[in-house]
Design a protein around this motif. Structure first.
Motif, short mmCIF file in Angstrom:
data_model
loop_
_atom_site.label_atom_id
_atom_site.label_comp_id
_atom_site.label_asym_id
_atom_site.label_seq_id
_atom_site.Cartn_x
_atom_site.Cartn_y
_atom_site.Cartn_z
N GLN A 198 0.85 -1.20 0.00
CA GLN A 198 0.00 0.00 0.00
C GLN A 198 0.88 1.25 0.00
OE1 GLN A 198 -3.32 0.08 2.87
NE2 GLN A 198 -2.64 2.13 3.48
N ASP A 199 0.62 2.15 -0.97
CA ASP A 199 1.29 3.45 -1.02
C ASP A 199 2.81 3.29 -0.94
OD1 ASP A 199 1.51 6.21 -1.19
OD2 ASP A 199 1.39 6.49 0.99
N SER A 244 2.91 -7.27 4.88
CA SER A 244 2.23 -6.07 4.42
C SER A 244 3.15 -4.88 4.62
CB SER A 244 0.92 -5.86 5.19
OG SER A 244 1.17 -5.79 6.58
N ILE A 260 3.54 -0.50 4.05
CA ILE A 260 2.80 0.75 3.86
C ILE A 260 3.78 1.92 3.80
CG2 ILE A 260 0.99 2.27 4.78
CD1 ILE A 260 0.06 -0.17 6.47
#
Length: 484
Positions: free
Chosen positions: A297-298, A312, A314
């Motif tokens: 993400q991003d 994960s 970010i």
């Protein structure tokens, strides 16, 4: 032309995926097949003989398995007891060929590089062959198109005596800083040193004898004292220990007057670090490379490698994250050259994570450490069909075996018996024992070890089909039991 594939490196800059007992050349990092297998596959074309492979003795069975998986053969495997760099490795192969009356052209190449353009490789080989047939020592150079600080450089100069398209090597340059690398690219005439060579076996030995007689003389003696078994030559350990550690570049190519460079624009990479591995992979719209159970993400221009757990990330940029069962490494892409120093630091601390993964490969199969405590360890063991562990004994631990799938033939002192799924047995401390898979499918067992010492070196082998160290039987085990 005979390929000599050098497969002795440890690939420490790709830790934690690459480990000393299972280094990067044996990993499938850029496709379905491993880098070693890809190297073998690109050499299957007319005019190219079967290869000679030089590897560490600890990797013998990995090499043989990966060859067998592609149904490819070699004309010889040279097993080094330990690494002495590339000059002695190539010298041993060249001496073996010359002793057999085969003064062939030798194509020397590492087992762990990527080359995307097969036709471009063959064009470079054709040009190099013309030069090598004239007695030149050819190095394949990759045109320096950007300021890369992870490679050594070659400065070239024109020589009218060389075939068209071939240049003389004017200078070898160590890995530069970014400023100097940019100057090389702007100046032109500079190549990245690919570590790939072509020369006649006798020419290499002549130049080695002239410029590094210690390596030459030691390798002559080591070859005389080596042991040959089928297509496997085991280099004599005591003699090879006296051999200087030196590369082809330092020992020969920087000193000879016959070094020349052939340009090779074939999509080459040594995938020597995480940033170079990121470069050769396809990327998503944000420049990210992901493998495994990864959610991003991003984040931009990252390499995220998962190996079981959900990973994960970010809001990251230019970051490498590598997760394995027993280690995680996080680094900025500009700092990944520091992974090698990190591995050295971990070695100095005695950390096992630099040596093996939790899943350890053996000639007979593999084992995976599931859990460990002060006086116990649990392993998941897989034995290949028809394979057998050594007849052995432990001085400090007992073992419980539970069959998960397949059939196990168990030897425990005088007793030999079969176990099938959901059956179990107990191996007391100091019992002579062996596990064998007599079936047609893999045997899987859970092994629970308990005792005062659980190290892998608590093993005394009495018989081993893989040629590992063994001790004569002195415990009253019958000849009948041993034969079984």
């Amino acid at each position: 032309m005979i390929p000599v594939i050098l497969s002795g490196g440890s690939g420490s800059r790709l830790w934690p995926l690459s480990r000393k007992q299972f280094p990067k050349q044996f990993l499938a990092l850029t496709g379905e097949h491993t880098l070693f297998q890809q190297t073998l596959e690109r050499l299957v074309f007319e005019g190219m003989d079967t290869p000679i492979v030089v590897c560490n003795k600890d990797h013998k069975f990995i090499v043989q398995e990966q060859l067998a998986a592609l149904k490819l053969e070699t004309q010889g495997i040279l097993m080094e007891p330990f690494g002495r760099n590339t000059a002695p490795a190539v010298a041993m192969a060249a001496m073996k060929l010359v002793n057999e009356g085969r003064d062939e052209l030798m194509l020397v190449l590492p087992a762990d590089h990527v080359i995307d353009d097969q036709k471009a490789l063959q064009r470079a080989l054709a040009l190099a062959t013309v030069a090598a047939e004239r007695g030149e020592m050819v190095l394949f150079g990759v045109p320096a198109t950007k300021p890369e600080t992870g490679y050594g450089y070659i400065r070239s100069s024109q020589d009218a005596l060389l075939p068209e398209g071939v240049a003389r090597v004017a200078q070898f340059v160590e890995k530069p800083d970014e400023k100097r690398a940019a100057e090389f690219v702007q100046a032109g005439g500079y190549f990245w040193n690919s570590g790939m060579f072509l020369f006649r076996a006798s020419r290499f030995l002549e130049e080695l004898k002239k410029h590094d007689g210690d390596i030459y003389d030691t390798c002559v003696l080591a070859l005389e004292r080596s042991r040959e078994d089928g297509d496997v030559l085991t280099i004599d350990e005591a003699t090879f220990a006296c051999c200087p550690d030196n590369s082809i570049d330092y020992a020969v190519m920087e000193k000879t007057q016959r070094a020349c460079v052939v340009p090779m624009s074939a999509g080459w990479s040594d995938v020597g670090c995480w940033s170079s591995l990121w470069e050769v992979h396809e990327k998503d719209d944000n420049g990210n490379v992901t493998k495994g159970d990864v959610v991003v993400q991003d984040s931009h221009n990252c390499m995220i490698h998962g190996n079981g757990k959900l990973v994960s990330v970010i809001g990251l940029e230019n970051i490498v994250v590598v997760e394995t069962k027993d280690a995680m490494m996080i680094a900025h892409k500009d700092k990944v050259q520091g992974v090698k120093q990190m591995v050295k630091t971990l070695d100095e601390q005695g950390r096992s994570e630099t040596q093996n993964h939790l899943e350890v490969y053996r000639p007979w199969g593999s084992y995976d450490s599931v859990d460990m405590g002060g006086r116990f360890q649990v392993k998941h063991i897989t034995v290949k069909p028809g394979a057998s562990l050594s007849l052995q004994m432990h001085h400090h631990r007992a073992e419980h075996w539970i069959v998960v799938s397949g059939t196990a033939e168990v030897t425990c002192d005088e007793n030999v018996f079969l176990l099938t799924e959901n059956q179990s047995t107990y191996i007391p401390i100091a019992s002579v024992h062996r596990l064998r898979n007599p079936g047609k499918i893999p045997l899987e067992i859970i092994e629970v070890q308990s005792g005062s010492y659980l190290g892998e070196d608590d093993i005394e082998r009495f018989e081993d089909v893989y040629g590992r160290t063994s001790t004569p039987i002195e415990r009253g085990v019958s000849v009948k039991t041993i034969a079984q």
